[in-house]
Design a protein around this motif. Structure first.
Motif, PDB file in Angstrom:
ATOM      1  N   THR A 296       9.931  -6.986   3.477  1.00 17.28           N
ATOM      2  CA  THR A 296      10.064  -5.597   3.903  1.00 17.28           C
ATOM      3  C   THR A 296       9.934  -5.487   5.426  1.00 17.28           C
ATOM      4  O   THR A 296       9.106  -6.171   6.025  1.00 17.28           O
TER       5      THR A 296
ATOM      6  N   SER B  52      12.646   2.569   6.118  1.00 20.56           N
ATOM      7  CA  SER B  52      12.093   1.332   5.581  1.00 20.56           C
ATOM      8  C   SER B  52      13.140   0.654   4.719  1.00 20.56           C
ATOM      9  O   SER B  52      13.771   1.266   3.874  1.00 20.56           O
TER      10      SER B  52
ATOM     11  N   GLY C  46       1.847  -3.373   7.090  1.00 20.08           N
ATOM     12  CA  GLY C  46       1.677  -3.199   5.659  1.00 20.08           C
ATOM     13  C   GLY C  46       0.416  -3.888   5.150  1.00 20.08           C
ATOM     14  O   GLY C  46      -0.189  -4.701   5.843  1.00 20.08           O
ATOM     15  N   THR C  47       0.028  -3.524   3.964  1.00 23.20           N
ATOM     16  CA  THR C  47      -1.079  -4.177   3.264  1.00 23.20           C
ATOM     17  C   THR C  47      -0.594  -4.529   1.869  1.00 23.20           C
ATOM     18  O   THR C  47      -0.111  -3.648   1.137  1.00 23.20           O
TER      19      THR C  47
ATOM     20  N   ARG D  84      11.116  -2.759   9.155  1.00 24.40           N
ATOM     21  CA  ARG D  84      11.744  -1.561   9.712  1.00 24.40           C
ATOM     22  C   ARG D  84      12.391  -1.950  11.024  1.00 24.40           C
ATOM     23  O   ARG D  84      11.741  -2.564  11.877  1.00 24.40           O
TER      24      ARG D  84
ATOM     25  N   THR E 169      14.084  -2.719   2.243  1.00 25.76           N
ATOM     26  CA  THR E 169      13.512  -3.748   1.387  1.00 25.76           C
ATOM     27  C   THR E 169      14.580  -4.776   1.093  1.00 25.76           C
ATOM     28  O   THR E 169      15.628  -4.445   0.539  1.00 25.76           O
TER      29      THR E 169
ATOM     30  N   TYR F  91       6.495  -2.918  11.598  1.00 27.65           N
ATOM     31  CA  TYR F  91       6.060  -2.448  10.280  1.00 27.65           C
ATOM     32  C   TYR F  91       4.692  -3.051   9.971  1.00 27.65           C
ATOM     33  O   TYR F  91       4.523  -4.275   9.997  1.00 27.65           O
TER      34      TYR F  91
ATOM     35  N   LYS G 212       0.821  -1.210   0.000  1.00 33.56           N
ATOM     36  CA  LYS G 212       0.000   0.000   0.000  1.00 33.56           C
ATOM     37  C   LYS G 212       0.854   1.260   0.000  1.00 33.56           C
ATOM     38  O   LYS G 212       0.467   2.287  -0.575  1.00 33.56           O
ATOM     39  N   ASP G 213       2.035   1.192   0.636  1.00 37.73           N
ATOM     40  CA  ASP G 213       2.896   2.380   0.684  1.00 37.73           C
ATOM     41  C   ASP G 213       3.782   2.501  -0.552  1.00 37.73           C
ATOM     42  O   ASP G 213       4.671   3.350  -0.614  1.00 37.73           O
ATOM     43  N   GLY G 214       3.561   1.635  -1.541  1.00 34.39           N
ATOM     44  CA  GLY G 214       4.284   1.747  -2.805  1.00 34.39           C
ATOM     45  C   GLY G 214       5.554   0.938  -2.899  1.00 34.39           C
ATOM     46  O   GLY G 214       6.193   0.901  -3.958  1.00 34.39           O
ATOM     47  N   THR G 215       5.967   0.280  -1.802  1.00 29.13           N
ATOM     48  CA  THR G 215       7.178  -0.520  -1.836  1.00 29.13           C
ATOM     49  C   THR G 215       6.816  -1.996  -1.868  1.00 29.13           C
ATOM     50  O   THR G 215       5.677  -2.385  -1.665  1.00 29.13           O
ATOM     51  N   SER G 216       7.795  -2.836  -2.122  1.00 26.88           N
ATOM     52  CA  SER G 216       7.638  -4.282  -2.068  1.00 26.88           C
ATOM     53  C   SER G 216       8.999  -4.900  -2.246  1.00 26.88           C
ATOM     54  O   SER G 216       9.880  -4.314  -2.899  1.00 26.88           O
TER      55      SER G 216
END
Length: 542
Positions: free
Chosen positions: A488, A530, A497-498, A490, A532, A495, A458-462
């Protein structure tokens, strides 16, 4: 039993029998050692009922072997893995993963009824296994506590996929006794109708009822009385199920079309397993995590057509009026008496021959390339493409005119995402085998086609942001699974995430989102940003 327990015997020159694990209606399960790979396995020795003609026996064994290979295509952590189908003495021997643990039936016998939260967790894991199997075109047909294993590491595993299809439909032995447990049969099966995925959902509802109440709801003193109760009797209200009761009642609706959808049932079960109380909705409610985007009126194809179930025309709200119940009771008794007269010879002959056809709705293999006649009652993320002229398309197979040819139906893509592990807590970076993991089922309307997808947060990373390809060949089924491990995290914090699965071709669609968390407990010298990690898992759908 072909051998005395403890006596070494080598099957297919590879699997050495070490001792029996259990015995059922059509064979015995052995603990064995794979001499090639040096690991222990479970080997199911299958035997046809005595007294069958040799030609029927061979056809039965050939069908068992085909169904075992069909079950081997179901890849899911909650499904026992089929490794091999060996041949010895002209009979198939099914080689499976050895699960160390107890059957749910043994746990219930030893501990009594379960708290709703624990039962819901087991039910959600079993349902995840069923959804994976149904997506591959495989029905279980024998969901019951004896076929659910609780492994020593806490894993819940559904066993006897594929094999149970034959055992479940071989209704009587030579002495007229039912094989299996009739109290777990869905009403449509008791009436001799073609089962579908909804039939497995009914059996899961009976399992959940038995797990929390201590007894199955429709068990009577004889098999025929039990079948009559399954068809005609009202469900005894659950007394111990608590927040699980609405889910059980929604799964045990007599009409399969009114039962809770698999996606919604799993969602509610996971809420109860986490200690919550799900909001109730109508039968067949859409998955609250899913979204639907359509062009035109064509619905996406599903691996199984919907099972039709008659209801009296006099009432839209009472599918089982007294007159109808009487007629159903007579039908059940008539079916029971007829089967008693036919016995196992005719039934096994039918089973041995029907594998030569491609059955609609009851096939154990993957669904064919053409669209089916029904649309799903739940709504995972779906997209429909229009035809080349911009119109919504023909809307399905069979729309041919008197002359010329019809347009192909518009392409559809349906995506549904489920968690395998949704949290991690410990040192970071998280190990690949313990990090949050997910599985997505991608279903297309027709083949051949190539699906391009990627995993996105959801935050644009993966940890795996690149586009990947999943081919569906002309002879493939319309559903495949892909898996992903998200790395991913922190440092020194949790952390949240979705994750979703995005498809860009042949149409653009995004799956439901699944939340997860990673808690890092050990400090490392980082700036807290963050991070990855590299090395996300490759797709497991092929």
């Amino acid at each position: 039993m072909s051998e005395v327990p403890g006596e070494d015997r080598l099957i297919a020159g590879r699997y050495r029998l070490l001792g029996p694990l259990g015995q059922g209606g059509m064979g015995i399960v052995w603990r064995a050692r794979d001499e090639v790979l040096g690991r222990e396995v479970a080997v199911k020795e299958v035997r046809a009922p005595s007294g069958l003609p040799a030609s029927d026996v061979q056809r039965l064994y050939a069908r068992l072997e085909r169904e075992a290979w069909a079950a081997a295509r179901v890849s899911h952590r909650n499904v026992v893995t089929v490794y091999d189908v060996a041949t010895e003495d002209s009979r198939p021997w099914i080689v499976m993963e050895l699960i160390r643990g107890l059957a749910l039936s043994d746990v219930l016998d030893a501990e009594g009824p379960m708290p709703p939260q624990r039962a819901a967790h087991i039910g959600a894991e079993v349902l995840a296994a069923l959804r994976s199997a149904h997506g591959s075109g495989v029905l279980h047909r024998d969901v019951k506590p004896g076929n659910v294993l609780i492994a020593n590491d806490g894993r819940v595993v559904l066993t006897d996929f594929g094999i149970a299809m034959v055992e479940g439909t071989s209704a009587l032995t030579m002495t007229g006794e039912l094989i299996g447990s009739p109290e777990f049969l869905a009403p449509e099966r008791a009436l001799g109708r073609t089962p579908g995925p909804e039939s497995d959902l009914w059996s899961l509802g009976v399992l959940l009822y038995a797990a929390t109440e201590g007894n199955s709801p429709f068990r009577q003193n004889t098999p025929l009385n039990t079948l009559r109760a399954v068809v005609d009797e009202e469900l005894p209200p659950p007394r111990r199920a608590g927040p699980l009761a609405p889910v059980v009642e929604a799964l045990l609706r007599k009409d399969p079309a009114e039962r809770l959808s698999a996606a919604e049932a799993e969602h509610r079960l996971r809420i109860v397993a986490a200690g919550g109380t799900p909001r109730t909705a109508g039968a067949g409610a859409a998955d609250p995590h899913g979204a639907t985007v359509t062009a035109g009126t064509t619905a996406p194809a599903t691996p199984f057509p919907a099972t039709s179930f008659p209801s009296p025309a006099s009432s839209a709200t009472s599918a089982y009026a007294p007159e109808e119940r009487s007629r159903r009771a007579v039908a059940v008794l008539a079916v029971g008496l007829a089967v008693l007269l036919l016995a196992v010879g005719g039934i096994v002959w039918t089973l041995a021959h029907k594998g030569d056809d491609k059955n609609a709705g009851g096939s154990t293999g993957a669904p064919g390339p053409g669209p089916t006649s029904s649309a799903p009652r739940s709504a995972p993320a779906t997209r429909v493409t229009p035809d080349a002229d911009g119109s919504p398309g023909a809307g399905g197979a069979g729309n041919t005119g008197n002359t010329g040819t019809s347009k192909p139906p518009p392409q559809t893509v349906t995506v549904h995402l489920t968690p395998v592990r949704d949290s991690y807590e410990g040192t970071c970076p998280p190990p690949h085998t313990e990090a949050p993991a997910f599985e997505a089922t991608i279903t297309v309307g027709r083949t051949p086609v190539q699906v391009e997808y990627r995993w996105a947060l959801k935050d644009g990373t993966s940890s795996d942001p690149g586009w990947q390809s999943l081919p569906f060949g002309a002879g493939d089924g319309r559903s495949k699974q892909v898996s992903h491990t998200e790395l991913t995290y922190r440092q020194d914090t949790t952390y949240h995430g979705t994750i979703t699965l995005e498809v860009r071709s042949p149409v653009a669609v995004t799956s439901n989102g699944v939340a997860f968390s990673v808690t890092c407990r050990t400090e490392t010298p980082t700036d807290g940003a963050s991070a990855t990690a590299e090395g996300a898992s490759a797709p497991a759908g092929d």
